[in-house]
Design a protein around this motif. Structure first.
Motif, mmCIF file in Angstrom:
data_model
loop_
_atom_site.group_PDB
_atom_site.id
_atom_site.type_symbol
_atom_site.label_atom_id
_atom_site.label_comp_id
_atom_site.label_asym_id
_atom_site.label_seq_id
_atom_site.Cartn_x
_atom_site.Cartn_y
_atom_site.Cartn_z
ATOM 1 N N GLY A 369 0.811 -1.204 0.000
ATOM 2 C CA GLY A 369 0.000 0.000 0.000
ATOM 3 C C GLY A 369 0.852 1.266 0.000
ATOM 4 N N GLU A 370 0.328 2.335 0.564
ATOM 5 C CA GLU A 370 1.044 3.610 0.550
ATOM 6 C C GLU A 370 2.330 3.563 1.362
ATOM 7 O OE1 GLU A 370 -1.176 7.168 1.263
ATOM 8 O OE2 GLU A 370 -2.894 6.507 0.060
ATOM 9 N N SER A 371 2.325 2.849 2.489
ATOM 10 C CA SER A 371 3.555 2.757 3.281
ATOM 11 C C SER A 371 4.639 2.028 2.500
ATOM 12 C CB SER A 371 3.292 2.049 4.613
ATOM 13 O OG SER A 371 2.820 0.732 4.411
ATOM 14 N N GLY A 372 4.245 1.069 1.660
ATOM 15 C CA GLY A 372 5.216 0.376 0.812
ATOM 16 C C GLY A 372 5.827 1.297 -0.222
ATOM 17 N N GLY A 373 5.003 2.186 -0.795
ATOM 18 C CA GLY A 373 5.536 3.172 -1.725
ATOM 19 C C GLY A 373 6.513 4.113 -1.048
ATOM 20 N N LEU A 374 6.213 4.514 0.177
ATOM 21 C CA LEU A 374 7.123 5.375 0.939
ATOM 22 C C LEU A 374 8.409 4.637 1.292
ATOM 23 C CD1 LEU A 374 4.472 7.021 3.280
ATOM 24 C CD2 LEU A 374 5.753 8.179 1.462
ATOM 25 N N ASN A 375 8.306 3.338 1.565
ATOM 26 C CA ASN A 375 9.486 2.514 1.834
ATOM 27 C C ASN A 375 10.400 2.511 0.615
ATOM 28 O OD1 ASN A 375 11.217 0.146 1.967
ATOM 29 N ND2 ASN A 375 9.950 -0.582 3.657
ATOM 30 N N GLU A 376 9.817 2.233 -0.542
ATOM 31 C CA GLU A 376 10.606 2.179 -1.767
ATOM 32 C C GLU A 376 11.175 3.557 -2.113
ATOM 33 O OE1 GLU A 376 12.531 0.266 -4.812
ATOM 34 O OE2 GLU A 376 11.398 -0.622 -3.148
ATOM 35 N N ALA A 377 10.371 4.597 -1.929
ATOM 36 C CA ALA A 377 10.853 5.951 -2.208
ATOM 37 C C ALA A 377 12.011 6.320 -1.291
ATOM 38 C CB ALA A 377 9.713 6.951 -2.045
ATOM 39 N N THR A 378 11.959 5.884 -0.036
ATOM 40 C CA THR A 378 13.052 6.179 0.892
ATOM 41 C C THR A 378 14.369 5.627 0.359
ATOM 42 O OG1 THR A 378 11.574 6.229 2.814
ATOM 43 C CG2 THR A 378 13.909 5.797 3.240
ATOM 44 N N SER A 379 14.326 4.420 -0.208
ATOM 45 C CA SER A 379 15.545 3.844 -0.788
ATOM 46 C C SER A 379 15.989 4.622 -2.017
ATOM 47 C CB SER A 379 15.310 2.373 -1.139
ATOM 48 O OG SER A 379 15.355 1.564 0.019
ATOM 49 N N ASP A 380 15.033 5.062 -2.834
ATOM 50 C CA ASP A 380 15.391 5.898 -3.987
ATOM 51 C C ASP A 380 15.981 7.229 -3.534
ATOM 52 O OD1 ASP A 380 14.577 4.022 -5.824
ATOM 53 O OD2 ASP A 380 12.686 5.005 -6.323
ATOM 54 N N ILE A 381 15.379 7.830 -2.518
ATOM 55 C CA ILE A 381 15.825 9.134 -2.028
ATOM 56 C C ILE A 381 17.253 9.072 -1.492
ATOM 57 C CG2 ILE A 381 15.488 10.788 -0.133
ATOM 58 C CD1 ILE A 381 12.417 10.354 -0.607
ATOM 59 N N PHE A 382 17.515 8.112 -0.611
ATOM 60 C CA PHE A 382 18.858 8.049 -0.033
ATOM 61 C C PHE A 382 19.855 7.403 -0.986
ATOM 62 C CE2 PHE A 382 16.477 8.217 4.168
ATOM 63 C CZ PHE A 382 16.682 9.580 4.305
ATOM 64 N N GLY A 383 19.376 6.576 -1.914
ATOM 65 C CA GLY A 383 20.253 6.073 -2.965
ATOM 66 C C GLY A 383 20.728 7.218 -3.841
ATOM 67 N N THR A 384 19.798 8.106 -4.191
ATOM 68 C CA THR A 384 20.145 9.293 -4.975
ATOM 69 C C THR A 384 21.089 10.205 -4.206
ATOM 70 O OG1 THR A 384 18.087 9.261 -6.245
ATOM 71 C CG2 THR A 384 19.180 11.392 -6.008
ATOM 72 N N ALA A 385 20.779 10.444 -2.938
ATOM 73 C CA ALA A 385 21.629 11.309 -2.118
ATOM 74 C C ALA A 385 23.037 10.730 -1.979
ATOM 75 C CB ALA A 385 20.996 11.511 -0.744
ATOM 76 N N SER A 386 23.132 9.397 -1.877
ATOM 77 C CA SER A 386 24.442 8.745 -1.774
ATOM 78 C C SER A 386 25.230 8.907 -3.069
ATOM 79 C CB SER A 386 24.265 7.250 -1.471
ATOM 80 O OG SER A 386 23.697 7.044 -0.208
ATOM 81 N N GLU A 387 24.540 8.816 -4.195
ATOM 82 C CA GLU A 387 25.203 8.971 -5.491
ATOM 83 C C GLU A 387 25.772 10.387 -5.636
ATOM 84 O OE1 GLU A 387 23.836 7.050 -9.477
ATOM 85 O OE2 GLU A 387 23.005 9.082 -9.443
ATOM 86 N N PHE A 388 25.004 11.395 -5.241
ATOM 87 C CA PHE A 388 25.525 12.761 -5.250
ATOM 88 C C PHE A 388 26.698 12.899 -4.283
ATOM 89 C CE2 PHE A 388 21.517 14.109 -7.292
ATOM 90 C CZ PHE A 388 21.997 15.072 -8.175
ATOM 91 N N TYR A 389 26.572 12.284 -3.102
ATOM 92 C CA TYR A 389 27.613 12.365 -2.087
ATOM 93 C C TYR A 389 28.934 11.782 -2.596
ATOM 94 C CZ TYR A 389 30.339 11.175 2.072
ATOM 95 O OH TYR A 389 31.361 11.038 2.981
#
Length: 538
Positions: A369-389
């Motif tokens: 459900g929506e919490s699962g989408g937020l879970n997946e987005a969290t990995s995308d968000i910090f994956g992206t932030a790590s790539e910039f880092y």
């Protein structure tokens, strides 16, 4: 993260996870000429604790759990089990708990108690439902619950399915508290990924209430990071891929096996990369960058926050086109791709998948459900932030997910954060039906929120990549910068999100986090609100 194709299987994931705790520690008062905004941000930043301080924190917080349960109005049969404690520099303490009822675990009963230095207290709960059931004696036999779970696994086409003995629980994530069984069925998923399917069954009717896959799968490839530094350990005969600077993280060779730890990579010299070592170099580097990002940007020491490193396994299976995180082994595992030609060991895979471990160790967002989408987005968000880092010229930071792996065969990425719908399946904006989508598509609005908060709406070019981000209401959003957006999401994840957080609650949680960091009248606070409105979360 996983490959999304027309034949993708239905994927549901774990609802909660074990977490560590930290205690209150005394801190000095900062002085100097910093601005009020910086002082506020520093004051709301979590303190780093040593291993010993964490152990003491767990004991101290658990010792006071009974008193806390009474103070927040829990019933006499309810008890609190400490999962995590985050202590801010300003003295505020955020204590995360799991709940039990009459000795039974309450799934979906997690909560966070926020206590300010002044003594004022508030609570964030995964459910507002009163936890109470008429009886804890089940009319359904455990063996029947196990058969129901095996039936669910069969429907998912899980091979070699073997159900463990069910455990009796209280299921509270669906609204009314229900006596239930949780059964773990182990086996193999259709693509060769190990399966640990958790099935929650009503202990009276036998109805399946929930199911989640505990193995978190991902996608990527190697050879994108170029020549990179590695931290290794000297041995009597050479060197080993053991990172003593990052919790002892090790990288192993599974040699096409699908079980066990594998063989630790060693080399006569400290120059790595030939043959089978190439995949190990990428995996070892990805783990190091992810560790450094969390520690240096967010103040988190390791995935569980306890300074202990995970480990990586490469060369999993034969022609296995995926990668996955497993909480049980606390490890990352990478396949070698089609025909064993392209190991899936890129930086974005490592950071995305290891973030699933961080989410599991903090909010425990249900992968449905929506919490699962937020879970997946969290990995995308910090994956992206790590790539910039990482600031790696061979793989510059961008807001594209899986842009190097060419899953589509035409050079396009797997997902886009500026306009998620460009992938053909993800959603740009929230709607009441969002939770019915695969979590990799329902993650779209949260990814869009993060992009808008970081960079703003409209056309722009960043690191050579062109973006053009729209808004639901045609409003204009001016970003506050990726660094602030990253810190806001992390603080919300670790102190205000719970296992059942949906998009509306995520808005509330991020606004609270922003108020903590920058103030409730700040530009940052107003921009967070505007970015949520821009994806139709009001």
């Amino acid at each position: 993260m996983r490959l999304i194709t027309s034949t993708s299987r239905k994927h549901t994931l774990r609802a909660a996870a074990l977490v560590a705790s930290a205690a209150m520690v005394a801190v000095g008062v900062q002085t100097g000429s910093a601005t009020a905004a910086a002082d506020r941000e520093n004051g709301a930043t979590a303190l780093a604790l040593s291993a010993g301080q964490r152990v003491s924190a767990l004991k101290d917080a658990q010792a006071g759990a009974s008193s806390t349960a009474a103070k927040i109005g829990l019933g006499g049969k309810e008890k609190l089990v400490v999962r995590d404690v985050v202590k801010d520099a300003n003295g505020t303490v955020h204590t995360r708990y799991e709940r039990t009822y009459d000795g039974l675990p309450v799934l979906g009963g997690d909560l966070v108690v926020h206590q300010a230095k002044s003594g004022s207290r508030s609570v964030t709960k995964a459910t507002e439902t009163d936890i109470s059931v008429p009886t804890t004696s089940a009319s359904l036999a455990p063996a029947a619950a196990k058969q129901k779970a095996l039936g669910v696994a069969a429907a998912e086409k899980t091979a070699k399915a073997d159900g463990q003995a069910p455990r009796k629980v209280i299921w509270a994530a669906g609204g009314k508290a229900v006596l239930a069984y949780e059964t773990v069925v182990k086996g193999v998923q259709k693509d060769g990924t190990p399966s640990k399917l958790h099935v929650v069954t009503d202990a009276a009717s036998g109805k399946t209430l929930f199911q989640r896959e505990a193995i978190e799968t991902g996608s990527g490839t190697s050879t994108y990071s170029g020549t990179v530094p590695l931290t290794t350990t000297k041995t009597s005969s050479g060197y080993a891929l053991t990172d003593g600077a990052r919790g002892g993280h090790k990288t192993y060779d599974l040699k096409q096996g699908t079980s066990g730890t594998g063989t630790l990579f060693t080399n006569s010299s400290d120059v790595w990369g030939s043959g089978r070592q190439a995949a190990a170099v990428d995996a070892h580097y990805g783990a190091a960058v992810t560790w450094d990002f969390y520690k240096n940007v967010l103040g988190r020491s390791g995935i569980k926050g306890d300074g202990v490193g995970a480990y990586s396994r490469v060369h999993y299976g034969n022609g296995y086109v995926n990668a996955f995180w497993d909480d049980d082994c606390f490890c990352m595992t990478y396949g070698d791709g089609e025909n064993n030609a392209n190991p899936l060991t890129s930086l974005d895979v490592a950071a995305h998948e290891m973030t699933h471990g961080v989410t599991s160790a903090t909010a425990g967002l249900n992968y449905s459900g929506e919490s699962g989408g937020l879970n997946e987005a969290t990995s995308d968000i910090f994956g992206t932030a790590s790539e910039f880092y990482a600031n790696n010229s061979s793989d510059a930071g961008d807001y594209l997910i899986g842009e190097k792996i060419d899953i589509n065969g035409d050079g396009t990425p797997l997902r886009y954060m500026d306009k998620p719908s460009k992938d053909g399946g993800s959603k740009d904006y929230w709607s009441s039906s969002l939770g019915n989508n695969d979590v990799h598509y329902s993650s779209g609005p949260a990814n869009h929120f993060f992009y808008l908060l970081s960079e703003g709406s409209g056309a722009k070019t960043i690191n050579g990549v062109s973006y053009n981000s729209p808004t639901y209401d045609n409003s204009k959003v001016t970003g506050i910068g990726r660094d602030k957006a990253t810190k806001i999401w992390y603080k919300a994840l670790t102190t205000y999100f719970t296992s059942t957080t949906n998009y509306k609650a995520a808005r509330t949680g991020t606004l609270k986090a922003t108020a903590d960091l920058y103030g409730s009248t700040s530009t940052e606070y107003k921009t967070v609100a505007a970015a949520w409105t821009a994806i139709n979360v009001k």
